[in-house]
Scaffold this active site. Structure first.
Site, short mmCIF file in Angstrom:
data_model
loop_
_atom_site.label_atom_id
_atom_site.label_comp_id
_atom_site.label_asym_id
_atom_site.label_seq_id
_atom_site.Cartn_x
_atom_site.Cartn_y
_atom_site.Cartn_z
N HIS A 43 0.81 -1.22 0.00
CA HIS A 43 0.00 0.00 0.00
C HIS A 43 0.85 1.28 0.00
CE1 HIS A 43 -2.91 3.04 1.07
NE2 HIS A 43 -2.37 3.18 2.27
N ASP B 182 2.06 5.63 6.81
CA ASP B 182 1.28 4.88 7.80
C ASP B 182 2.12 4.35 8.96
OD1 ASP B 182 -1.32 5.13 6.88
OD2 ASP B 182 -1.14 3.46 5.47
N GLU C 256 1.46 6.10 12.73
CA GLU C 256 0.15 5.79 13.27
C GLU C 256 0.01 4.30 13.61
OE1 GLU C 256 -2.25 7.72 14.06
OE2 GLU C 256 -3.99 6.39 14.22
N ASP C 257 0.53 3.44 12.74
CA ASP C 257 0.21 2.02 12.85
C ASP C 257 1.34 1.12 13.35
OD1 ASP C 257 -2.15 2.82 11.75
OD2 ASP C 257 -1.74 2.05 9.74
N ASP D 74 -3.22 8.39 -1.22
CA ASP D 74 -3.60 7.37 -0.26
C ASP D 74 -5.06 6.96 -0.50
OD1 ASP D 74 -3.52 5.77 2.04
OD2 ASP D 74 -4.10 7.43 3.35
#
Ligand code: MN
Length: 728
Positions: A61, A87, A90-91, A151
């Site tokens: 992604h 990302d 955040e992840d 995104d």
């Protein structure tokens, strides 16, 4: 097995990364190369345990988002690095400090913006609030929003593995926030793809139908385009400037819009494609050459003069430059031709990023700057609720513009739809507030006059003038609205003081404490706040004598309590089976007191969703004209709904029919077809004719969409009927 799967994954990841590297067009220095490599490695490591809903390794992604940034938006290495990392914070365990250490301020700022956008982003708040957040990030660095769009684009492209209700929510948000923003930033390709992908979710059948028809007609269309282009080529070759010419089909969603707006079938949409001519010349020769091409086109094919649009002399406010004309092609068919240079084409396709690249080359470098300033100004007016904010944003910053002049000949740019009074406020607040009359081109006009391009506007003022409530209806710019409201509030506050004193006297007479009663009085008379009450007392719109008649208990005035609004119990459906034909959020619908929405009248088999409104749960079709508004403004109130039984209920469906009137014959044929042949019940049938043409509405009871479609088809085949559609 495990090992093979891992090898497969690694192959996929490396492939995607190589593709990303190939897509980067901008030159990279050693630091850029090192940073891209490093960010890729960090992201691979950080996401190594995650998978997407589709089962793919998660890292694909961010790699794909970075590729979209580079290839489809035209962003440079900084954005590519930020996209790869977007990302992680955040992840995963990666922190902003890690990124700061490795990549420095610029990239950290971008990743931070993207992380904030994500974590502040609350699917349970209204879209308007989320939109405001997106815009706040936009003004700090446009690239944050551009990466966010990449995104979103990738998420939309891979939406298939999400549950349906999430698809609907994401699609609604995309068409509410990202498609218009893409448009405003001049990213036409992105905008079109957003709209098509949204339509695929909300209106899959129509999408398929149009896509299929486009495919079916492709060959004959290409032949037509060849025939149209051939004589042009001969002449264009003589220009001795490199050029490209091709025909492009329009997007599915824009064709669907036309079908809806013009109420004609696909076959009758003539402009399914546009022909584009792109010349490759130095900037200073662009304009004369484009006009030369225009003259060649109109020599070969007859133009329709009022269809000429010159966005080269006056570019659109999002930077778009092009010359559009519509001509009559072979067989009398209208064909739109777009003429532009390679530079203009890049701006048209990639918008903002390309605009930046060419900044300084043309005379319009401040277009985006002033637009961003406008957003900043709007954001700084903190007292607005998000809904108001969005409205102002949409009228002031999304719309096209109108160019007008002061008496001295200075140009002023206002949003399209702006009025003479808006103009006065745009000059100066004082001029707006004291405006008594406006002349446009030396003629007196009402203050609400809508400005037109080229108008010369002069304002007469008077010291004694004051804005009033009516003025709010005569302006559209947020600047004017804010100033008028402020002035009215000030006025209210001043005269309201007198009203307040009157109320204080009255309560003293009644031996009542002011503070413990005033809010109840505000509520009783239905005002929003104390100021409005005081002002109403001052204007004698409220009589204080009424207060005397009220009972007093414990020092409080007693107002008759409002009766709770009784809701008549309504049964959902009077079907024979008590079982609901639908499930809501996976549970049997019986547990919810739901109704089928009247606006779109769903029928078993339609794609549907549930909406929790003030009066309970309503089931709408996803194709309902209200659906987009509901989902985008109140996404958090939508629930998933599905049909669970095959034939439990009966549904009313309303059809529009029209055709050529040949007397009572039509009515007889329709009724016999429906009730005798198909065995369906007709609930109502009305028809009105006019000079051999008639239109009618027929309500039928059906058990599912199959029956409905059968009925539509059967009616369409009847003599004298030209079209049958479901009412929207
Ligand atoms: Mn993402």
């Amino acid at each position: 097995m495990e090992a093979t799967a891992q090898i497969e994954d690694r192959k996929l990841i490396q492939q995607a990364y190589r593709q990303l590297l190939r897509s980067i067009k901008s030159p990279l220095d050693a630091t850029d190369q090192k940073n891209i490599r490093r960010s890729y490695e960090i992201a691979v490591e950080a996401h190594s345990k995650q998978r997407r809903k589709s089962g793919e390794p998660y890292i694909l992604h961010p790699i794909e988002v970075a590729r979209i940034c580079a290839e489809e938006i035209g962003l440079g290495p900084t954005a590519i690095v930020a996209a790869l990392l977007h990302d992680t914070v955040e992840d995963t365990d990666v922190t902003l400090e890690d990124i700061q250490e490795q990549f420095g301020d610029k990239i950290t700022h971008l990743v931070d913006g993207l992380t904030k956008l994500k974590s502040d982003y609350n699917p349970d708040t209204a879209q308007a609030e989320n939109f405001k957040k997106v815009l706040s990030t936009l003004v700090s660095d446009v690239r944050v929003v551009l990466i966010k769009m990449a995104d979103r684009l990738h998420n939309m492209r891979t939406l298939g593995s999400m549950p349906k209700h999430k698809q609907l929510r994401i699609a609604a948000e995309t068409s509410y926030i990202y498609a218009p923003l893409a448009h405003r930033l001049g990213l036409y390709n992105l905008k079109t793809e957003f709209q098509d992908l949204c339509m695929k979710v909300t209106d899959r059948e129509e999408y398929r139908a149009i896509a299929d028809k486009l495919q079916e007609t492709k060959e004959s269309r290409n032949q037509y385009i060849d025939a149209f282009i051939a004589p042009l080529r001969t002449k264009l070759d003589q220009l001795h400037a490199p050029y490209r010419i091709h025909g492009r089909p329009k997007s599915i969603s824009s064709i669907a819009n036309k079908i809806r707006k013009k109420k004609v079938p696909f076959e009758e949409i003539y402009d399914l494609f546009a022909v584009r001519i792109i010349v490759d010349v130095a900037p200073e020769q662009e304009k004369p050459l484009c006009w030369q091409v225009y003259s060649i086109v109109t020599d070969v094919h007859t133009p329709i003069p009022e269809r000429l649009k010159d966005w080269i002399t006056t570019p659109k406010s999002n930077g778009y430059e092009s010359l559009h004309t519509t001509v009559i092609g072979p067989g009398g068919q209208y064909v739109e031709v777009q003429i532009r240079s390679e530079r203009m084409d890049e701006i048209a396709e990639r918008g903002f990023a390309a605009h930046w690249k060419y900044k300084g080359l043309t005379n319009q470098q401040d277009l985006y700057d002033s637009w961003l300033d406008g957003i900043r100004e709007l954001l700084s007016e903190g007292d607005k609720n998000p809904k108001e904010f969005i409205n102002d944003f949409k009228t002031n910053l999304f719309s096209e513009e109108v160019f007008v002049y002061t008496p001295k000949g200075d140009m002023k740019i206002l949003p399209k739809g702006a009025t003479a009074l808006d103009f006065a406020f745009s000059i100066h607040t004082d001029i707006g507030q004291r405006c008594t009359a406006v002349k446009v081109n030396n003629k007196l006009v009402p203050m609400g006059y809508k400005l037109e391009n080229g108008d010369q506007v002069s304002v007469t003022t008077s010291r004694n003038q004051k804005p009033n409530e009516n003025w709010l209806k005569m302006v559209v710019t947020s600047r004017a609205k804010t100033k008028i409201k402020a002035s009215i509030n000030e006025e209210k506050r001043k005269s309201g003081q007198l009203g307040k004193e009157a109320l204080e006297r009255k309560l003293r007479q009644l031996k009542l404490d002011f503070e413990s009663n005033v809010d109840a009085i505000v509520k009783h008379y239905g005002f929003k706040n104390r100021i409005d009450l005081y002002y109403a007392i001052y204007q004698s719109r409220v009589s204080l004598l009424d207060l005397k008649q009220l009972e007093v208990s414990n020092g409080h005035l007693v107002f008759e309590s409002a009766k709770p609004i009784q809701q008549a119990p309504r049964s959902t459906k009077k079907g024979k089976s008590p079982k609901a034909p639908i499930s809501i959020n996976g549970e049997p619908g019986d547990q919810f007191k739901y109704l089928f929405a009247n606006c779109c009248k769903p029928v078993l088999g339609d794609e549907i969703f549930a909406f929790v409104g003030a009066n309970g749960v309503k089931i709408h079709r996803t194709a309902c004209p209200n659906a987009q508004h509901l989902m985008s403004s109140y996404g958090y109130r939508t629930l998933e709904a599905d049909w669970i039984s095959e034939n439990a209920s009966h549904f009313v469906v309303e059809l529009n029919i029209n055709g050529v009137d040949d007397g009572p014959g039509v009515i007889e044929r329709v009724t016999s077809e429906i009730s005798t042949k198909l065995g369906l019940n007709i609930r109502s049938f009305s028809i009105k004719g006019d000079e051999g043409y008639f239109e009618g509405k027929i309500s039928l009871i059906v058990s599912n969409t199959n029956q409905m479609n059968q009925a539509i088809l059967a009616l369409k085949n009847l003599d004298g009927i030209s079209n049958v559609t479901r009412t929207e």
